[in-house]
Scaffold this motif. Structure first.
Motif, PDB file in Angstrom:
ATOM      1  N   THR A  89      62.512  26.875  62.799  1.00 61.41           N
ATOM      2  CA  THR A  89      61.681  25.746  63.194  1.00 61.41           C
ATOM      3  C   THR A  89      60.404  25.630  62.367  1.00 61.41           C
ATOM      4  O   THR A  89      59.667  24.652  62.514  1.00 61.41           O
ATOM      5  CB  THR A  89      61.280  25.861  64.679  1.00 61.41           C
ATOM      6  OG1 THR A  89      60.376  26.969  64.838  1.00 61.41           O
ATOM      7  CG2 THR A  89      62.491  26.086  65.563  1.00 61.41           C
ATOM      8  N   GLN A  90      60.131  26.624  61.521  1.00 61.73           N
ATOM      9  CA  GLN A  90      58.886  26.611  60.766  1.00 61.73           C
ATOM     10  C   GLN A  90      58.824  25.397  59.847  1.00 61.73           C
ATOM     11  O   GLN A  90      59.810  24.997  59.241  1.00 61.73           O
ATOM     12  CB  GLN A  90      58.747  27.893  59.934  1.00 61.73           C
ATOM     13  CG  GLN A  90      58.715  29.165  60.771  1.00 61.73           C
ATOM     14  CD  GLN A  90      57.488  29.240  61.676  1.00 61.73           C
ATOM     15  OE1 GLN A  90      56.492  28.575  61.459  1.00 61.73           O
ATOM     16  NE2 GLN A  90      57.574  30.074  62.710  1.00 61.73           N
ATOM     17  N   SER A  91      57.644  24.812  59.759  1.00 59.72           N
ATOM     18  CA  SER A  91      57.359  23.647  58.902  1.00 59.72           C
ATOM     19  C   SER A  91      58.005  22.366  59.408  1.00 59.72           C
ATOM     20  O   SER A  91      57.951  21.342  58.731  1.00 59.72           O
ATOM     21  CB  SER A  91      57.803  23.899  57.457  1.00 59.72           C
ATOM     22  OG  SER A  91      57.161  25.052  56.943  1.00 59.72           O
ATOM     23  N   ASN A  92      58.621  22.401  60.578  1.00 56.56           N
ATOM     24  CA  ASN A  92      59.218  21.195  61.134  1.00 56.56           C
ATOM     25  C   ASN A  92      58.189  20.378  61.912  1.00 56.56           C
ATOM     26  O   ASN A  92      57.195  20.908  62.397  1.00 56.56           O
ATOM     27  CB  ASN A  92      60.385  21.541  62.067  1.00 56.56           C
ATOM     28  CG  ASN A  92      61.576  22.092  61.312  1.00 56.56           C
ATOM     29  OD1 ASN A  92      61.610  22.079  60.090  1.00 56.56           O
ATOM     30  ND2 ASN A  92      62.553  22.588  62.046  1.00 56.56           N
ATOM     31  N   LEU A  93      58.453  19.099  62.027  1.00 55.40           N
ATOM     32  CA  LEU A  93      57.577  18.190  62.762  1.00 55.40           C
ATOM     33  C   LEU A  93      57.658  18.453  64.261  1.00 55.40           C
ATOM     34  O   LEU A  93      58.740  18.657  64.808  1.00 55.40           O
ATOM     35  CB  LEU A  93      57.979  16.740  62.475  1.00 55.40           C
ATOM     36  CG  LEU A  93      57.268  15.646  63.287  1.00 55.40           C
ATOM     37  CD1 LEU A  93      55.813  15.560  62.870  1.00 55.40           C
ATOM     38  CD2 LEU A  93      57.974  14.317  63.114  1.00 55.40           C
ATOM     39  N   TRP A  94      56.499  18.480  64.916  1.00 55.67           N
ATOM     40  CA  TRP A  94      56.453  18.551  66.376  1.00 55.67           C
ATOM     41  C   TRP A  94      56.380  17.117  66.910  1.00 55.67           C
ATOM     42  O   TRP A  94      55.406  16.407  66.676  1.00 55.67           O
ATOM     43  CB  TRP A  94      55.231  19.329  66.841  1.00 55.67           C
ATOM     44  CG  TRP A  94      55.265  20.796  66.561  1.00 55.67           C
ATOM     45  CD1 TRP A  94      55.950  21.436  65.574  1.00 55.67           C
ATOM     46  CD2 TRP A  94      54.559  21.815  67.278  1.00 55.67           C
ATOM     47  NE1 TRP A  94      55.712  22.792  65.618  1.00 55.67           N
ATOM     48  CE2 TRP A  94      54.861  23.046  66.652  1.00 55.67           C
ATOM     49  CE3 TRP A  94      53.692  21.806  68.367  1.00 55.67           C
ATOM     50  CZ2 TRP A  94      54.331  24.260  67.103  1.00 55.67           C
ATOM     51  CZ3 TRP A  94      53.171  23.010  68.796  1.00 55.67           C
ATOM     52  CH2 TRP A  94      53.492  24.226  68.175  1.00 55.67           C
ATOM     53  N   GLN A  95      57.419  16.704  67.615  1.00 56.86           N
ATOM     54  CA  GLN A  95      57.492  15.349  68.148  1.00 56.86           C
ATOM     55  C   GLN A  95      57.258  15.378  69.653  1.00 56.86           C
ATOM     56  O   GLN A  95      57.921  16.123  70.381  1.00 56.86           O
ATOM     57  CB  GLN A  95      58.879  14.758  67.859  1.00 56.86           C
ATOM     58  CG  GLN A  95      59.068  13.321  68.330  1.00 56.86           C
ATOM     59  CD  GLN A  95      58.394  12.322  67.424  1.00 56.86           C
ATOM     60  OE1 GLN A  95      58.342  12.527  66.210  1.00 56.86           O
ATOM     61  NE2 GLN A  95      57.884  11.240  67.994  1.00 56.86           N
ATOM     62  N   LEU A  96      56.282  14.598  70.130  1.00 56.25           N
ATOM     63  CA  LEU A  96      56.015  14.552  71.565  1.00 56.25           C
ATOM     64  C   LEU A  96      57.146  13.804  72.274  1.00 56.25           C
ATOM     65  O   LEU A  96      57.402  12.639  72.006  1.00 56.25           O
ATOM     66  CB  LEU A  96      54.683  13.849  71.836  1.00 56.25           C
ATOM     67  CG  LEU A  96      54.244  13.805  73.297  1.00 56.25           C
ATOM     68  CD1 LEU A  96      53.962  15.212  73.820  1.00 56.25           C
ATOM     69  CD2 LEU A  96      53.005  12.925  73.468  1.00 56.25           C
ATOM     70  N   VAL A  97      57.831  14.501  73.182  1.00 64.00           N
ATOM     71  CA  VAL A  97      58.951  13.917  73.909  1.00 64.00           C
ATOM     72  C   VAL A  97      58.521  13.438  75.289  1.00 64.00           C
ATOM     73  O   VAL A  97      58.999  12.425  75.789  1.00 64.00           O
ATOM     74  CB  VAL A  97      60.088  14.954  74.061  1.00 64.00           C
ATOM     75  CG1 VAL A  97      61.262  14.352  74.816  1.00 64.00           C
ATOM     76  CG2 VAL A  97      60.526  15.468  72.718  1.00 64.00           C
ATOM     77  N   TYR A  98      57.611  14.203  75.886  1.00 63.54           N
ATOM     78  CA  TYR A  98      57.165  13.863  77.230  1.00 63.54           C
ATOM     79  C   TYR A  98      55.741  14.364  77.434  1.00 63.54           C
ATOM     80  O   TYR A  98      55.382  15.463  76.997  1.00 63.54           O
ATOM     81  CB  TYR A  98      58.079  14.497  78.285  1.00 63.54           C
ATOM     82  CG  TYR A  98      57.634  14.236  79.701  1.00 63.54           C
ATOM     83  CD1 TYR A  98      58.050  13.096  80.375  1.00 63.54           C
ATOM     84  CD2 TYR A  98      56.777  15.125  80.347  1.00 63.54           C
ATOM     85  CE1 TYR A  98      57.616  12.843  81.672  1.00 63.54           C
ATOM     86  CE2 TYR A  98      56.347  14.876  81.640  1.00 63.54           C
ATOM     87  CZ  TYR A  98      56.757  13.733  82.300  1.00 63.54           C
ATOM     88  OH  TYR A  98      56.322  13.481  83.568  1.00 63.54           O
ATOM     89  N   GLY A  99      54.931  13.539  78.082  1.00 65.13           N
ATOM     90  CA  GLY A  99      53.577  13.927  78.426  1.00 65.13           C
ATOM     91  C   GLY A  99      53.155  13.225  79.694  1.00 65.13           C
ATOM     92  O   GLY A  99      53.383  12.017  79.838  1.00 65.13           O
ATOM     93  N   THR A 100      52.559  13.956  80.610  1.00 65.39           N
ATOM     94  CA  THR A 100      52.141  13.327  81.862  1.00 65.39           C
ATOM     95  C   THR A 100      51.100  12.236  81.621  1.00 65.39           C
ATOM     96  O   THR A 100      51.039  11.255  82.367  1.00 65.39           O
ATOM     97  CB  THR A 100      51.577  14.381  82.828  1.00 65.39           C
ATOM     98  OG1 THR A 100      50.587  15.169  82.155  1.00 65.39           O
ATOM     99  CG2 THR A 100      52.678  15.288  83.332  1.00 65.39           C
TER     100      THR A 100
END
Length: 277
Positions: free
Chosen positions: A133-144
């Motif tokens: 998973t290193q260097s991969n994009l963090w995509q917000l899937v869910y947030g309150t």
């Protein structure tokens, strides 16, 4: 059989084959997978993964009588792993230490600003995620803060995912903690996930609780709650259907301490990120 090409050609060729055969780098049915080979630089420890049926094409593309072909060879992934297993533990520890130092300095790329994690916390978490998973994009899937507080919505937002997820919670006492799951959260009659799954907390320093090997109760979920870790009368992390009430107990799966300052807590904010290409 040997082949050779310059460092510049390595980068260019790698990009070319990633675009040409992306299926090599993604999950698939093991029954349909073809043998993989590595083009190996004997001195620089660089590799290019290719399918067995493409080796002949690559040989034709890369053959060059004017270069030092003896510096390169094509080997199977299985043979590469066997060779690596013969390396001394001392060399492995040095390489791991050097790799970890590089990872520690990398700030993850986020699709949205996190309401719960600062830069220091992001670096700490990124350094403990699996290498894939290193260097991969963090995509917000869910947030309150964006989607409200609903476990059903959380499941619905992950219905099409096939990648690991990172759950981050801030409780009413301002404690930040959560879990990394090798699989996206879903409703299931049985536990799912792999040994990559772990719990973590910032209390205040970062602490990761990895799989103990004692059981495989990684993740389970239904419409009433989400559970991570278990087997000892309490869950490592538990959330209700409203994502408002939660609890964290020591459990055999991770041999963790309670992630919050109290075993029962109230959620102030929650985010789930998917870590993908």
């Amino acid at each position: 059989m040997g082949i050779a090409y310059s460092v510049g050609e390595v980068d260019h060729l790698y990009t070319f084959f990633v675009q040409w055969s992306p299926e090599i780098y993604t999950k698939g049915n093991k029954k349909n997978r073809k043998p993989h080979y590595l083009i190996r630089d004997k001195h620089q420890k660089r590799y290019l993964v290719v399918d067995g049926d493409k080796v002949a094409v690559i040989n034709k593309l890369l053959s060059n009588p004017n270069t030092a072909a003896e510096n390169w060879e094509i080997i199977t992934v299985k043979d590469a792993k066997r060779r690596l297993s013969l390396c001394s533990s001392e060399d492995s520890e040095v390489e791991e230490h050097e790799y970890q130092k590089k990872v520690d300095d990398v700030l993850p790329i986020l699709s949205h600003h996190s309401q719960l994690l600062d830069d220091h916390q992001l670096k700490s978490l990124a350094a403990h995620l699996p290498a894939r998973t290193q260097s991969n994009l963090w995509q917000l899937v869910y947030g309150t803060a964006v989607h409200g507080s609903s476990l059903k919505t959380l499941y619905r937002n992950m219905a099409e995912l096939d990648s690991p997820v990172l759950l981050v919670i801030k409780d009413m006492h301002k404690k930040v903690f959560g879990a990394f799951s090798s699989d996206p959260f879903r409703v299931s009659k049985h536990c799912y996930g792999t040994g990559e799954t772990f719990l973590f907390s910032f209390n205040p320093d970062f602490q990761a609780y990895r799989w103990s090997g004692e059981n495989s109760y990684f993740v389970s979920g239904n419409l009433e709650s989400l559970q991570i870790g278990g087997g000892g009368g309490g869950f490592g992390l538990w959330l209700d259907a409203d994502l408002y009430r939660g609890s964290s107990f020591s459990c055999p799966t991770f041999h963790n301490a309670s992630l919050s300052s109290q075993e029962d807590f109230l959620v102030q904010d929650l985010e789930v990120w998917t870590v993908q290409n």
